[in-house]
Each structure stands twice: as C-alpha cells, then as structure tokens.
Enzyme design. Structure first.
Site, short mmCIF file in Angstrom:
data_model
loop_
_atom_site.label_atom_id
_atom_site.label_comp_id
_atom_site.label_asym_id
_atom_site.label_seq_id
_atom_site.Cartn_x
_atom_site.Cartn_y
_atom_site.Cartn_z
N GLY A 262 0.74 -1.36 -0.14
CA GLY A 262 -0.02 0.16 0.00
C GLY A 262 0.92 1.30 -0.01
CB SER A 263 0.29 4.73 1.18
OG SER A 263 -0.85 4.73 0.17
CB THR A 264 4.39 1.72 3.71
OG1 THR A 264 4.13 0.26 3.00
CG2 THR A 264 3.39 1.48 4.97
CE LYS B 212 0.46 6.67 -2.04
NZ LYS B 212 -0.67 7.07 -1.35
#
Length: 496
Positions: free
Chosen positions: A223-225, A227
């Site tokens: 997921g957004s980790t 990023k």
C-alpha cells in the site's frame, strides 16, 4: 594353478576390491549425506542424548532442555523446552524429536548440539575426560522488551507481523508474528500428545496457519508505505529536489495510455501538492504520476537498492519482495503506490525505513550476534555490513523531514512518542486485499525513531490483518502505528 582356479581367484579378488571400493565410498563420499538422512535414527538419538545449547536474548536463555518423561516412547534422553514459546517462535523455530527442526534451531543445530566441526577439539577433550558432550549457545541481537511490545500489540489485533531493526548496524531487534504456536507442545515424540499438537497446527487443519512466519515469509501488498520508496526515487533521479515545491500533479489525474483516473482516498488537497504534503496526506495522484514520469527502469533500480527482488538470510531465509520488472505505464503508476504486483515482507519494509533513518545507508539485516562454545568462548562474531546506498545523505535527510511531518501532523500521529528529545518519522498504508478489494485491507505502518543525539536506534514495520474489524475502522495509522510506537519506545527505554 590351473585355468579354472585362476578364474575363480581373479573373480574373488574383484569381489574383494569391489567391497573395499563400496566400503570407502560409503564411509567417505556418502558419509555426510547419510549423516543428514532423516531416516538415520542414530543421528537423531545422538542429537537428543544431551541437553541442547541455548538461544540467548539479552543475556538470558529463551530455550531449555528437560529429561524425556515416560510418556514419550523413544530412545531420546532430552527434549527441547521454550520460555514464552509463542512469542519467540518466529525467532527460534522448533526442535522436535518427531518433526525435525526449523529456523535457528535447524540452521545452528551443529552449535546447539555440540557437533559443529568448530567444536572438534572440545568434543575430543570431552571424550578423553569422559565428560558428556555439551552444546554451544546462539546469542541473538533481539531486544526482549521490543519483542514483547510487538507480540502483545499484535495479539490485540489478530493476524499480523512486526520487524524491527537497528538502522546503524542492521541488527534485528524484534521479529513477531501472530497467530503463533508453542514449539514445546510438539517437542517430544509422543503420538498421543506431540502428534496431535502438530496436527492442530497444520494449515489443512487450521486456516490461520500459525506456523507461518509472517514477518519473513509472507509477502503483502505494501500500500502507501511504498510511497517512501517512490519519494526516494524522485529525489535520487532529480525529478524533484525541493520537498516544499509544488509538483506537476493534476487532480484528477488520468493514468497514461488509459481513460482511467487514479483516485485519492477522500477529499484531500493533492492537486500539484508538494512532496511533503503528498506524503503527509498520502496522495495517490502525486506518487502515481511520479512513478509514471520516472518510468519503470528508474523505479526498479531504486527498489532493488532497497533490497527488493532478493531473498535475505538473517540467517533464517526471508522471501524476496517484489517490484515487477514487466510493466506498462499505468501499471508502473499503480506499482509506485504499492498496488498492482508490488508485494513485500515486513522485514523488507523495516529495511526501507532503516535506510532512510541511517542517512541513506542500508545495513545488511542479521539476527545472530555470536556463536558460543560450551565454555562461552566466541566461535563466530557477526560484524555489521553495508548492503547498499539507496539514496544520498542529503536526500535521506529530506525524506526524513517528510516522514516526520507525516507523524507530527499527517496520517501517522498515533506513532508519536511523547518524550523529550525523541522524533519519529513514519508512513501509513492501507493495502487493497482480495478480488476487487473485496476483503478487509491490510493496515501498515513503517517508522523510525531518533533520539536527542540525532542517532536512530530503531526502525519498525508493522502489518495487521484484522479480518473481524469494521472496514471503515481499518487504517495503518489506527491499527499499526500504535504497535510501532510501543516497539520503538521499548527499544529507547531499554537503552537508558
């Protein structure tokens, strides 16, 4: 001698020669494989003829041995015991008279049983003096307080995993996985007790698969980790150099070569957002476009520098995390926000956070500090080793400031440690799960803590699989960040 007798003598001589060759082949060429053969009961009997050496955490053994009771029908004198077995199982693995050994118990079996070649002199001395053979010890890098915080935090949430690393050395401080199991429950050889306990843990009988080491062997969509990796790529490849300058990021943003818009979660200010605010609010449009603008080759290069694509041996094997190599432009955008085929272990994401915390230098993770002889003499010592430099010191410090904004005023505020001189940087993630995102998502949080002197003693990755929670209650900031906070605090407090 007549001709028939000569033939018989020659034949007998050939038979004796064949026997000698076969005997030497078995004794010297096949000796090692026969010794390791699981059907060679003599090896197993010898392995459990004396107490095993111990696995050590913070100077204290977390394992032991005890005399086999009459209920255990076997030729083995001793069986393994474990203190807080479920908490430490992802570290120790198990040593079972009936079912073999895994993880540290297997990898360091030679040291623990005293059969390692490096203990030859000690074995010879014991044989001459009539002393029983003793095993050596495996001294780990684990921090007992951090492990307890990780395990207890996960127990409250159900399934999940935690990996914590010392960024400056690569030493693993915590490695927890739930649901777990007690290795003592099947350490013996009783069909009635150990066999039934073993059967209850098998995946075919237990859908939760408690023997799976989720911190090392399960790969999850990050997921957004992820990023954080994409932000590192943007800085390293000079796509953006100022974290507080506006990016070229329309909202809505249509992915290249498609008519599909990449959505953001909720009504958040992502149009042309700065990298700092994009990380703070977790803007899909910004980081998806960053990935597409950089292209798959530059994104892959950065991911590999962080360790993606390689198994890690700590010495337990950790599965290779995945950043796909074959992608079109929209798939590159999705991969850059931790979707599509991007998948990672918790250990890998702890490595990402640790590299950022360590000013861009990624240290090789390891879990065994040293191996000791029964006399406590050091047989082998692990020295910290640099693995790669995913980003420059300057860019690492920029990324630190961005991650610290996430925790101070963004989605990761529950990761804050309210102590003087302690600063936390982090990134939340809520990863899609199931076909068409039908199942409850995974909740992620990766972080590091810095103390007053500017050093960073710990970096953490937490993933939570909460199948029973209400979908709207699942977030990295809500479920995973408090666990990471407690693990980091435990490490900092233990060093005071």
């Amino acid at each position: 001698m007549n001709k028939p007798l000569r033939r018989i003598a020659l034949f007998c001589g050939l038979l004796v020669l064949a026997l000698l060759i076969r005997d030497n082949w078995i004794q010297y060429v096949q000796a090692d494989s026969l010794k390791k053969d699981t059907k060679n009961r003599r090896v197993a009997i010898a392995r459990y003829a004396t107490p095993r050496g111990d696995i050590i955490v913070d100077g204290n053994p977390i394992t032991g041995s005890k005399k086999t009771s009459g209920d255990d029908f076997n030729d083995f004198d001793y069986k393994r015991t474990y203190k807080d077995g479920p908490m430490w199982a992802p570290v120790t693995g198990y040593a079972s008279q009936a079912f073999g050994a895994t993880q540290l118990e297997s990898i360091e079996d030679g040291i623990l049983t005293g059969n390692d070649d490096r203990l030859f002199f000690r074995r010879t001395l014991d044989m001459l003096t009539g002393e029983k053979q003793e095993g050596g010890n495996v001294v780990t890098t684990l921090n007992a307080a951090a492990q307890k915080a990780a395990y207890n935090g996960l127990l409250k949430q159900g399934k999940g995993a935690v990996a914590a690393i010392d960024p400056e050395t690569g030493a693993i401080l915590a490695l927890a996985s739930t649901p777990s199991y007690d290795p003592s429950s099947f350490a013996g050889n009783s069909t009635k007790v150990d066999g039934k306990a073993w059967d209850r843990l098998q995946k075919k009988n237990n859908r939760d698969d408690p023997t799976l080491n989720r911190a090392l062997r399960e790969i999850y969509p990050p997921g957004s980790t992820f990023k954080v990796v994409t932000a590192a790529a943007a800085l390293e490849h000079d796509l953006y150099t100022d974290p507080d300058a506006k990016t070229d990021s329309p909202d809505p943003w249509t992915m290249p070569d498609t008519t599909q818009d990449l959505p953001n979660e909720g009504n958040i200010p992502c149009k042309n957002a700065t990298l700092r605010n994009a990380l703070k609010y977790s803007c899909n449009t910004v980081f998806g476009k960053v990935g597409a603008d950089l292209g798959k080759d530059k994104m892959l290069e950065t991911a590999k520098k962080f360790g993606f694509g390689e198994e890690q041996f700590i010495p337990i094997r950790s599965s290779a995390s995945v950043f796909p190599e074959k992608m079109d432009r929209p798939q590159t955008a999705l991969s850059s926000i931790g979707q599509f085929e991007t998948a990672t272990t918790p250990l890998q994401m702890a490595m990402v956070a640790s590299a950022v915390a360590n000013n861009g230098k990624l240290m090789k993770p390891y879990m065994v500090d040293k191996l000791q002889a029964p006399s406590l003499d050091v047989i082998e010592q692990t020295d910290p080793e640099e693995m790669s430099q995913p980003l420059s010191e300057e860019n690492a410090q920029i990324l630190q400031s961005m991650m610290e904004t996430v925790v101070k005023e963004g989605t990761g505020t529950k990761g804050q440690i309210n102590e003087d001189g302690v600063t936390v940087g982090g990134k939340t993630g809520t990863a899609q799960r199931g076909e068409n995102n039908s199942a409850n998502p995974y909740a992620w949080f990766i972080s590091y803590a810095k103390v007053e002197d500017g050093s960073s003693p710990v970096a953490v990755a937490v993933v939570v699989e909460d199948e029973s929670a209400a979908r709207d209650d699942i977030s990295g900031g809500g479920l995973a960040a408090p666990i990471a906070r407690d693990v980091m605090k435990a490490v900092i407090d233990s060093k005071k």
